[in-house]
Design an enzyme around this catalytic site. Structure first.
Site, PDB file in Angstrom:
ATOM      1  N   ARG A  50       0.819  -1.208   0.000  1.00 28.89           N
ATOM      2  CA  ARG A  50       0.000   0.000   0.000  1.00 28.89           C
ATOM      3  C   ARG A  50       0.860   1.269   0.000  1.00 28.89           C
ATOM      4  O   ARG A  50       0.414   2.323   0.412  1.00 28.89           O
ATOM      5  CB  ARG A  50      -0.947   0.001   1.202  1.00 28.89           C
ATOM      6  CG  ARG A  50      -2.004  -1.077   1.142  1.00 28.89           C
ATOM      7  CD  ARG A  50      -2.981  -0.936   2.283  1.00 28.89           C
ATOM      8  NE  ARG A  50      -2.337  -1.070   3.578  1.00 28.89           N
ATOM      9  CZ  ARG A  50      -2.934  -0.799   4.727  1.00 28.89           C
ATOM     10  NH1 ARG A  50      -4.162  -0.352   4.736  1.00 28.89           N
ATOM     11  NH2 ARG A  50      -2.290  -0.964   5.872  1.00 28.89           N
TER      12      ARG A  50
ATOM     13  N   ARG B 210       2.362   8.929  -5.897  1.00 27.83           N
ATOM     14  CA  ARG B 210       1.477   9.901  -6.544  1.00 27.83           C
ATOM     15  C   ARG B 210       2.203  10.624  -7.669  1.00 27.83           C
ATOM     16  O   ARG B 210       3.359  11.010  -7.512  1.00 27.83           O
ATOM     17  CB  ARG B 210       0.986  10.934  -5.524  1.00 27.83           C
ATOM     18  CG  ARG B 210       0.222  10.326  -4.371  1.00 27.83           C
ATOM     19  CD  ARG B 210      -0.647  11.366  -3.694  1.00 27.83           C
ATOM     20  NE  ARG B 210      -1.301  10.770  -2.532  1.00 27.83           N
ATOM     21  CZ  ARG B 210      -0.933  11.008  -1.270  1.00 27.83           C
ATOM     22  NH1 ARG B 210       0.042  11.855  -1.032  1.00 27.83           N
ATOM     23  NH2 ARG B 210      -1.561  10.428  -0.271  1.00 27.83           N
TER      24      ARG B 210
ATOM     25  N   ARG C  27       8.569  -6.051  16.992  1.00 25.86           N
ATOM     26  CA  ARG C  27       9.644  -5.075  16.957  1.00 25.86           C
ATOM     27  C   ARG C  27       9.354  -4.025  18.013  1.00 25.86           C
ATOM     28  O   ARG C  27       8.194  -3.639  18.228  1.00 25.86           O
ATOM     29  CB  ARG C  27       9.745  -4.409  15.583  1.00 25.86           C
ATOM     30  CG  ARG C  27      10.253  -5.346  14.506  1.00 25.86           C
ATOM     31  CD  ARG C  27      11.709  -5.703  14.695  1.00 25.86           C
ATOM     32  NE  ARG C  27      12.596  -4.604  14.329  1.00 25.86           N
ATOM     33  CZ  ARG C  27      13.892  -4.576  14.597  1.00 25.86           C
ATOM     34  NH1 ARG C  27      14.455  -5.554  15.267  1.00 25.86           N
ATOM     35  NH2 ARG C  27      14.625  -3.538  14.223  1.00 25.86           N
TER      36      ARG C  27
ATOM     37  N   ARG D 141      14.087   7.858  12.439  1.00 29.18           N
ATOM     38  CA  ARG D 141      13.497   9.171  12.222  1.00 29.18           C
ATOM     39  C   ARG D 141      13.668  10.051  13.454  1.00 29.18           C
ATOM     40  O   ARG D 141      13.952   9.563  14.544  1.00 29.18           O
ATOM     41  CB  ARG D 141      12.017   9.064  11.862  1.00 29.18           C
ATOM     42  CG  ARG D 141      11.111   8.459  12.925  1.00 29.18           C
ATOM     43  CD  ARG D 141       9.669   8.403  12.425  1.00 29.18           C
ATOM     44  NE  ARG D 141       8.763   7.912  13.447  1.00 29.18           N
ATOM     45  CZ  ARG D 141       7.431   7.891  13.325  1.00 29.18           C
ATOM     46  NH1 ARG D 141       6.875   8.326  12.218  1.00 29.18           N
ATOM     47  NH2 ARG D 141       6.672   7.431  14.297  1.00 29.18           N
TER      48      ARG D 141
ATOM     49  N   GLU E 153      14.157   7.880  17.089  1.00 32.18           N
ATOM     50  CA  GLU E 153      13.589   6.538  17.257  1.00 32.18           C
ATOM     51  C   GLU E 153      14.560   5.480  16.743  1.00 32.18           C
ATOM     52  O   GLU E 153      14.998   5.529  15.596  1.00 32.18           O
ATOM     53  CB  GLU E 153      12.257   6.422  16.505  1.00 32.18           C
ATOM     54  CG  GLU E 153      11.165   7.308  17.066  1.00 32.18           C
ATOM     55  CD  GLU E 153       9.821   7.068  16.412  1.00 32.18           C
ATOM     56  OE1 GLU E 153       9.705   6.122  15.604  1.00 32.18           O
ATOM     57  OE2 GLU E 153       8.884   7.834  16.705  1.00 32.18           O
TER      58      GLU E 153
ATOM     59  N   TYR F 146      -1.102  -4.710  13.409  1.00 31.59           N
ATOM     60  CA  TYR F 146      -0.897  -3.274  13.541  1.00 31.59           C
ATOM     61  C   TYR F 146      -2.143  -2.540  13.058  1.00 31.59           C
ATOM     62  O   TYR F 146      -2.578  -2.719  11.922  1.00 31.59           O
ATOM     63  CB  TYR F 146       0.319  -2.790  12.740  1.00 31.59           C
ATOM     64  CG  TYR F 146       0.560  -1.315  12.955  1.00 31.59           C
ATOM     65  CD1 TYR F 146       1.210  -0.875  14.104  1.00 31.59           C
ATOM     66  CD2 TYR F 146       0.088  -0.374  12.054  1.00 31.59           C
ATOM     67  CE1 TYR F 146       1.406   0.474  14.338  1.00 31.59           C
ATOM     68  CE2 TYR F 146       0.276   0.978  12.278  1.00 31.59           C
ATOM     69  CZ  TYR F 146       0.938   1.395  13.423  1.00 31.59           C
ATOM     70  OH  TYR F 146       1.115   2.736  13.653  1.00 31.59           O
TER      71      TYR F 146
ATOM     72  N   ASP G  58      -3.999   1.317  12.666  1.00 29.62           N
ATOM     73  CA  ASP G  58      -4.044   2.765  12.832  1.00 29.62           C
ATOM     74  C   ASP G  58      -5.163   3.094  13.811  1.00 29.62           C
ATOM     75  O   ASP G  58      -6.070   2.281  14.045  1.00 29.62           O
ATOM     76  CB  ASP G  58      -4.300   3.452  11.488  1.00 29.62           C
ATOM     77  CG  ASP G  58      -3.076   3.417  10.581  1.00 29.62           C
ATOM     78  OD1 ASP G  58      -1.946   3.445  11.113  1.00 29.62           O
ATOM     79  OD2 ASP G  58      -3.245   3.359   9.349  1.00 29.62           O
TER      80      ASP G  58
END
Length: 369
Positions: A171, A175, A250, A281, A301, A349, A351
């Site tokens: 996914r 663009r 993880r 990041r 992180e 996972y 959202d």
């Protein structure tokens, strides 16, 4: 008849269950192993800045019912997730879009970008992608894969891209417009005043008792015996005492600094996609709320392998782990009293908007009469 309901974990899933049950007059006890509510969406104010203690969370959804539901508890700002990537000092826009392609190749039109990607795809002759590397190259070509995907992903998962399943990146947003908005969802933002306020409002009913610093497993038998229903949002393998072995996760280590400067990196999220940088990041928290405080807070992180005692952040949903999870899921479904949910309870996972959807559906299916 009113029921006694035990909710294990005060994250979004458990807190929604508690809120909805309390509205119907049921007595709810929420136990939380940490010293605060909110799970991993917990935020607190530091130097006038809402600090995301367990990593950045950006709310987004196209489901109006979910958006309306969460807006009962907070007003959201207009934050749009537009991360950037730093590859050895070169800056690229994410998600991959015309700004990325123009910087990388000097192209100016979608057609030029498509041709460039297609030429790179063809040169590798990939049929059905068998792993993440092949999937990425088939989507965006080799240049973007090498600079912006490969090392970042291998740091994130602790494995070579050739050893990771293709579905992880299926996914991937690509663009052919000059649009830096990472999400396509209709609704997006950050709650003004932080996420903790949402959870606190969900749990403020007189029918809800919250017990912090409480370990479910230290007194599991008594806690369950006193409840008519148990909503369990912890690790599903831990609930069954690792009967079929430990599921893999993880984890993350955070390195946070308060800096005596107004603006460290100019963006809320900067991904470091090169191999030599150990962290994945840097989050600069004030940019989630357009802050102009004199100081700033940054968090680096560092992904790591999970071991007992660490916080499990990302389920490793490869074939081996998913087979083990199916065994635990079969056990879970045989429990009449216990409902398993959330990221850890379902080894998936989610959202935030999906957590809300799943919690509301599960609560709607629950018979409490």
């Amino acid at each position: 008849m009113k029921k006694n309901i035990l909710v294990v974990g005060s994250g979004l899933y458990g807190s929604i269950f508690a809120h909805e049950a309390a509205k119907l007059g049921h007595k709810v006890t929420v136990i939380e192993k940490r010293d605060h509510v909110g799970g991993n969406i917990y935020t607190k104010e530091v130097e006038g800045i809402q600090f995301h203690q367990y990593g950045a969370h950006i709310f987004h959804t196209s489901n109006k019912a979910v958006w309306d539901y969460v807006n009962q508890f907070a007003e959201f700002n207009r934050y749009t997730n537009s991360p950037i990537a730093n590859y050895n000092g070169e800056i690229y826009n994410l998600p991959f879009n015309m700004n990325t392609f123009s910087k990388l190749w000097g192209v100016t039109t979608p057609e030029e970008a498509r041709i460039k990607i297609e030429d790179q795809r063809k040169s590798f002759g990939i049929g059905e992608p068998k792993n993440l590397e092949e999937q990425a190259i088939s989507l965006v070509g080799s240049d973007i894969y090498e600079k912006l995907i490969k090392s970042y992903t291998e740091k994130q998962w602790g494995r070579k891209c050739t050893e990771l399943p293709a579905f992880i990146i299926k996914r991937l947003p690509v663009r052919f417009t000059y649009d830096n908005n990472y999400f396509n969802d209709r609704y997006q933002g950050i709650p003004i005043g932080g996420y903790t306020r949402i959870i606190e409002k969900m749990l403020e009913s007189p029918n809800i008792e919250v017990k912090l610093d409480t370990d479910f497993f230290a007194n599991q038998a008594e806690l369950e015996s006193n409840a008519d229903k148990v909503i369990y949002t912890g690790m599903i393998d831990q609930y069954f005492d690792y009967k079929y072995g430990e599921l893999e996760y993880r984890s993350l280590k955070f390195e946070t600094e308060v800096l005596d400067e107004e603006n460290y990196q100019g963006n809320a999220v900067v991904n470091y996609t090169d191999e030599k940088t150990e962290f994945t990041r840097i989050i600069e928290h004030k940019h989630f709320e357009f802050g102009n405080q004199e100081k700033t807070i940054i968090t680096r992180e560092y992904p790591s392998d999970w071991k007992k005692g660490d916080e499990p952040y990302y389920p490793v949903n490869d074939e081996k782990n998913n087979k083990v999870f199916e065994k635990y899921l079969k056990l879970a479904k045989s429990q009449n009293k216990v409902i398993f949910g959330g990221r850890l309870g379902m080894y998936k996972y989610y959202d935030m908007h999906k957590v809300i959807e799943e919690a509301l559906i599960a609560f709607g299916n629950l018979e409490l009469s």
